[in-house]
Design a protein around this motif. Structure first.
Motif, PDB file in Angstrom:
ATOM      1  N   ALA A 174     -25.024 -10.202  29.113  1.00 18.26           N
ATOM      2  CA  ALA A 174     -25.215  -9.483  29.572  1.00 18.26           C
ATOM      3  C   ALA A 174     -26.457  -9.391  29.837  1.00 18.26           C
ATOM      4  CB  ALA A 174     -24.521  -8.022  29.511  1.00 18.26           C
ATOM      5  N   LYS A 175     -27.498  -9.572  28.835  1.00 20.16           N
ATOM      6  CA  LYS A 175     -28.848  -9.353  28.744  1.00 20.16           C
ATOM      7  C   LYS A 175     -29.120 -10.548  29.194  1.00 20.16           C
ATOM      8  CE  LYS A 175     -32.025  -7.521  27.636  1.00 20.16           C
ATOM      9  NZ  LYS A 175     -33.714  -6.878  28.101  1.00 20.16           N
ATOM     10  N   GLN A 176     -28.592 -12.011  28.956  1.00 23.08           N
ATOM     11  CA  GLN A 176     -29.552 -12.706  29.738  1.00 23.08           C
ATOM     12  C   GLN A 176     -28.989 -13.130  31.679  1.00 23.08           C
ATOM     13  OE1 GLN A 176     -27.447 -16.287  28.860  1.00 23.08           O
ATOM     14  NE2 GLN A 176     -27.065 -17.506  30.432  1.00 23.08           N
ATOM     15  N   LEU A 177     -28.100 -12.448  31.514  1.00 24.49           N
ATOM     16  CA  LEU A 177     -28.073 -11.412  33.368  1.00 24.49           C
ATOM     17  C   LEU A 177     -28.579 -10.782  34.403  1.00 24.49           C
ATOM     18  CD1 LEU A 177     -24.224 -13.634  33.617  1.00 24.49           C
ATOM     19  CD2 LEU A 177     -26.181 -14.220  33.972  1.00 24.49           C
ATOM     20  N   GLY A 178     -29.564  -9.742  33.007  1.00 24.02           N
ATOM     21  CA  GLY A 178     -29.865  -8.530  33.569  1.00 24.02           C
ATOM     22  C   GLY A 178     -30.156  -7.377  33.476  1.00 24.02           C
ATOM     23  N   ALA A 179     -28.613  -7.335  32.174  1.00 25.74           N
ATOM     24  CA  ALA A 179     -28.762  -5.841  31.630  1.00 25.74           C
ATOM     25  C   ALA A 179     -30.734  -5.237  31.139  1.00 25.74           C
ATOM     26  CB  ALA A 179     -27.387  -5.798  30.938  1.00 25.74           C
ATOM     27  N   ASP A 180     -30.597  -4.050  31.742  1.00 26.13           N
ATOM     28  CA  ASP A 180     -32.212  -3.654  31.121  1.00 26.13           C
ATOM     29  C   ASP A 180     -31.648  -3.379  29.278  1.00 26.13           C
ATOM     30  OD1 ASP A 180     -33.821  -3.417  33.480  1.00 26.13           O
ATOM     31  OD2 ASP A 180     -31.790  -2.048  33.819  1.00 26.13           O
ATOM     32  N   VAL A 181     -30.919  -2.223  29.564  1.00 24.19           N
ATOM     33  CA  VAL A 181     -30.362  -2.285  27.684  1.00 24.19           C
ATOM     34  C   VAL A 181     -28.954  -2.848  27.111  1.00 24.19           C
ATOM     35  CG1 VAL A 181     -30.212  -0.360  26.040  1.00 24.19           C
ATOM     36  CG2 VAL A 181     -31.807  -0.615  27.508  1.00 24.19           C
ATOM     37  N   VAL A 182     -28.758  -3.033  26.210  1.00 23.11           N
ATOM     38  CA  VAL A 182     -27.259  -3.756  25.744  1.00 23.11           C
ATOM     39  C   VAL A 182     -27.110  -3.377  24.576  1.00 23.11           C
ATOM     40  CG1 VAL A 182     -26.010  -5.971  24.872  1.00 23.11           C
ATOM     41  CG2 VAL A 182     -27.451  -6.532  26.550  1.00 23.11           C
ATOM     42  N   ILE A 183     -25.922  -2.550  24.052  1.00 14.24           N
ATOM     43  CA  ILE A 183     -25.493  -1.816  23.601  1.00 14.24           C
ATOM     44  C   ILE A 183     -23.960  -2.796  22.460  1.00 14.24           C
ATOM     45  CG2 ILE A 183     -24.558  -0.024  22.018  1.00 14.24           C
ATOM     46  CD1 ILE A 183     -26.741   1.749  24.757  1.00 14.24           C
ATOM     47  N   ASN A 184     -24.450  -2.902  21.186  1.00 19.66           N
ATOM     48  CA  ASN A 184     -23.792  -3.177  20.141  1.00 19.66           C
ATOM     49  C   ASN A 184     -22.796  -2.526  19.854  1.00 19.66           C
ATOM     50  OD1 ASN A 184     -21.309  -5.711  19.086  1.00 19.66           O
ATOM     51  ND2 ASN A 184     -22.670  -6.924  18.705  1.00 19.66           N
ATOM     52  N   CYS A 185     -21.894  -1.842  20.056  1.00 22.88           N
ATOM     53  CA  CYS A 185     -20.874  -1.015  19.518  1.00 22.88           C
ATOM     54  C   CYS A 185     -20.544  -1.082  18.739  1.00 22.88           C
ATOM     55  CB  CYS A 185     -19.872   0.552  21.174  1.00 22.88           C
ATOM     56  SG  CYS A 185     -18.839  -1.246  21.804  1.00 22.88           S
ATOM     57  N   SER A 186     -20.295  -1.451  17.946  1.00 26.91           N
ATOM     58  CA  SER A 186     -19.976  -2.239  16.558  1.00 26.91           C
ATOM     59  C   SER A 186     -20.823  -1.784  15.634  1.00 26.91           C
ATOM     60  CB  SER A 186     -19.137  -3.971  16.256  1.00 26.91           C
ATOM     61  OG  SER A 186     -20.623  -4.968  17.017  1.00 26.91           O
TER      62      SER A 186
END
Length: 319
Positions: A174-186
């Protein structure tokens, strides 16, 4: 020819040999080159079922070349490269109406084309969510659908796209393809994280793409992370139980579900193709595995047992 089947028993995927299908007057015969497994529907509505599943619904994201046409078919010809909404098989018979067959230009590869059924829906889902320029958008789930919706949503120029998933592979992609912020909910609470990123207000639009059992919890989280006057858009299916809806949480908020646009799907498909052509949506980077159709059982087992290892999984047909 070979095709994928689901017999009695959970996970009982097999490959059988049958005759190449004949076609009706309104159908074409497609020799497949590639097909994509859509993990959500093909696992939760097929693989895990205790009973046998009709071979006609074992897959719906094919790409190949037309080798025969029915007498009433006018809009395509033999030799055309196409994407087909049809099962995993070396040859498929398919009607040409309702976007079941979409011709491909030479600049769209077969590996890109197999994403078109899901991408076409993602274009419609993103439009249905009514994202405004400057919005903060939170997307729960970053499987194939969630990632595609994220990429399409960027075209509406939101101020920020926040994505949430529990798997490292999906978060990285997701980060590689353009998300501004990535939250790993684990690793962190997604509701607290979204509220912290929005000064306590919550997101303008929350799109829930989490299917299966985990979707029950994600739908509750969506109600906690959307702001007052905001919108929850439910895309995910196959949760297996009723979803919790709390009146105290949903007051002064909107809930939408599915596709809410009236545009013919053929037109939406053309918009999806343009996103591939201009690079707005990148799907090749989503492919993690390629298998021959003869390894269908191992392929489905991988997707079910190791979602942390696999994302875009493609069957290849060597005829």
């Amino acid at each position: 020819m070979k095709r994928v089947i689901k017999l009695d028993g959970k996970g009982n995927i097999a490959v059988e040999e049958i005759e190449i299908p004949s076609i009706a007057s309104n159908e074409v015969l497609v020799k497949n080159e590639k097909s994509l497994i859509s993990r959500g529907s093909e696992l939760f509505a097929r693989y895990v079922m205790p009973d046998a599943v009709s071979p006609s619904i074992m897959g719906y994201s094919d790409a190949g070349v037309i080798t025969a046409i029915g007498s009433n078919v006018k809009n395509v010809k033999i030799g055309d490269r196409v994407t087909a909404v049809a099962p995993h098989a070396e040859y498929v018979a398919c009607v040409t109406s309702n976007a079941m067959i979409i011709p491909l230009s030479d600049d769209v590869s077969y590996e890109e084309a197999v994403f078109l059924p899901l991408l076409t829906s993602s274009v419609a889902w993103a439009q249905s969510a009514n994202i405004k320029e400057g919005d903060t958008v939170a997307i729960l789930g970053q499987g194939l659908v969630g990632n595609l919706v994220m990429q399409v949503s960027k075209g509406y120029k939101p101020a920020k796209i926040i994505v949430i998933d529990a798997l490292d592979l999906r978060c990285k992609m997701a980060k590689q393809l353009g998300a501004d912020v990535v939250i790993n909910c684990s690793k962190s609470d997604p509701v607290e994280s979204v509220r912290s990123l929005t000064s306590g207000k919550g997101a303008d639009v929350v799109i829930d793409c989490v299917g299966g059992d985990a979707g029950i919890k994600s739908f509750e989280q969506a109600q906690d992370m959307v702001k007052a006057q905001g919108t929850i858009h439910l895309i995910a299916l196959y949760q297996g139980s009723p979803l919790p809806l709390y009146s105290s949480k949903i007051m002064n908020k909107r809930i939408l579900a599915g596709i809410l646009i009236s545009e013919p799907r053929e037109q939406t498909a053309q918009r999806a193709i343009k996103l591939l052509q201009d690079g707005s949506v990148r799907v090749k980077e989503m492919i993690t595995h390629r298998f021959p159709i003869t390894e269908a059982k191992q392929t489905f087992d991988l997707l079910y047992e190791h979602p942390d290892q696999a994302m875009g999984v493609i069957f290849e047909y060597c005829l």
